[in-house]
Motif scaffolding. Structure first.
Motif, PDB file in Angstrom:
ATOM      1  N   ARG A 155      17.381  37.276 -24.541  1.00  0.00           N
ATOM      2  CA  ARG A 155      16.716  36.303 -25.426  1.00  0.00           C
ATOM      3  C   ARG A 155      16.752  34.902 -24.812  1.00  0.00           C
ATOM      4  NH1 ARG A 155      19.194  37.695 -29.815  1.00  0.00           N
ATOM      5  NH2 ARG A 155      20.858  36.161 -29.592  1.00  0.00           N
ATOM      6  N   ARG A 156      17.886  34.506 -24.258  1.00  0.00           N
ATOM      7  CA  ARG A 156      17.998  33.189 -23.621  1.00  0.00           C
ATOM      8  C   ARG A 156      17.095  33.080 -22.401  1.00  0.00           C
ATOM      9  NH1 ARG A 156      24.469  33.074 -24.267  1.00  0.00           N
ATOM     10  NH2 ARG A 156      24.504  32.290 -26.406  1.00  0.00           N
ATOM     11  N   ALA A 157      17.041  34.130 -21.594  1.00  0.00           N
ATOM     12  CA  ALA A 157      16.186  34.107 -20.397  1.00  0.00           C
ATOM     13  C   ALA A 157      14.711  34.012 -20.786  1.00  0.00           C
ATOM     14  CB  ALA A 157      16.449  35.352 -19.543  1.00  0.00           C
ATOM     15  N   THR A 173      13.542  32.719 -23.557  1.00  0.00           N
ATOM     16  CA  THR A 173      13.349  31.364 -24.094  1.00  0.00           C
ATOM     17  C   THR A 173      13.131  30.365 -22.963  1.00  0.00           C
ATOM     18  OG1 THR A 173      14.705  31.852 -26.039  1.00  0.00           O
ATOM     19  CG2 THR A 173      14.366  29.527 -25.503  1.00  0.00           C
ATOM     20  N   ARG A 174      14.008  30.410 -21.968  1.00  0.00           N
ATOM     21  CA  ARG A 174      13.877  29.475 -20.829  1.00  0.00           C
ATOM     22  C   ARG A 174      12.548  29.662 -20.104  1.00  0.00           C
ATOM     23  NH1 ARG A 174      19.298  30.824 -20.154  1.00  0.00           N
ATOM     24  NH2 ARG A 174      18.748  32.390 -18.587  1.00  0.00           N
ATOM     25  N   ARG A 175      12.199  30.904 -19.821  1.00  0.00           N
ATOM     26  CA  ARG A 175      10.980  31.170 -19.040  1.00  0.00           C
ATOM     27  C   ARG A 175       9.729  30.810 -19.842  1.00  0.00           C
ATOM     28  NH1 ARG A 175       9.305  30.406 -14.423  1.00  0.00           N
ATOM     29  NH2 ARG A 175       7.120  30.697 -14.803  1.00  0.00           N
ATOM     30  N   ALA A 185       9.470  28.705 -22.398  1.00  0.00           N
ATOM     31  CA  ALA A 185       9.418  27.242 -22.551  1.00  0.00           C
ATOM     32  C   ALA A 185       8.962  26.595 -21.247  1.00  0.00           C
ATOM     33  CB  ALA A 185      10.777  26.700 -22.970  1.00  0.00           C
ATOM     34  N   GLY A 186       9.451  27.098 -20.129  1.00  0.00           N
ATOM     35  CA  GLY A 186       9.030  26.576 -18.831  1.00  0.00           C
ATOM     36  C   GLY A 186       7.551  26.802 -18.558  1.00  0.00           C
ATOM     37  N   GLN A 193       5.805  26.043 -26.898  1.00  0.00           N
ATOM     38  CA  GLN A 193       6.607  25.004 -27.536  1.00  0.00           C
ATOM     39  C   GLN A 193       6.726  25.261 -29.038  1.00  0.00           C
ATOM     40  OE1 GLN A 193       4.580  21.343 -26.762  1.00  0.00           O
ATOM     41  NE2 GLN A 193       4.906  21.456 -24.555  1.00  0.00           N
ATOM     42  N   VAL A 228       9.819  34.368 -28.996  1.00  0.00           N
ATOM     43  CA  VAL A 228      11.177  34.831 -28.672  1.00  0.00           C
ATOM     44  C   VAL A 228      11.681  35.794 -29.743  1.00  0.00           C
ATOM     45  CG1 VAL A 228      13.575  34.118 -28.323  1.00  0.00           C
ATOM     46  CG2 VAL A 228      11.708  32.835 -27.236  1.00  0.00           C
TER      47      VAL A 228
END
Length: 136
Positions: free
Chosen positions: A27-29, A31-33, A35-36, A40, A48
């Protein structure tokens, strides 16, 4: 596992094999990808959450493990979750009656712009798509 669905980019930006222990990290990965890539606000959170529901389904119903691939091409973020489960997801991807199960898949379908389920014997792939602009 089924053959991958058609990709929107030559290679995935993220590839993760997972089990139940990995759900938070996945989930964190994602989110980061995502968002990158430009997702937004609520669109990011919805995407997510939808991916989390499908990853959780893969662990619970798909043999305890799966693989996630994520692509972005400047217009959309696309994620495919594959597992070795027995199938049945396509039946609930539509609009199952309340109480019939499939709530996670139904929720995911409501949170993204497009959701596609592909099944083959002993394998399921779920593709989720979210447009960066809200129009996929």
């Amino acid at each position: 596992m089924p053959e991958p669905l058609a990709r929107t980019a030559p290679a995935p930006a993220l590839v993760v094999a997972f089990t139940a222990r990995d759900i938070t990290g996945v989930r964190r990965a994602v989110t980061r990808r995502a968002a990158g890539a430009g997702l937004q606000g609520d669109r990011l959170h919805d995407f997510v959450l939808a991916v989390n529901e499908i990853v959780t389904n893969a662990v619970v119903h798909g043999g305890g493990r799966g693989e996630l691939r994520l692509w972005d091409n400047g217009q959309i973020v696309e994620c495919e979750v594959r597992d070795g489960g027995p199938g049945g997801a396509a039946e609930v991807a539509g609009d199952p009656p309340l109480g019939a199960g499939g709530r996670g898949l139904r929720l995911a379908r409501l949170l993204v712009d497009r959701l596609h389920v592909r099944e083959s014997p002993g394998a399921t792939a779920v593709r989720l798509v979210a447009a960066l602009t809200g129009n996929a």
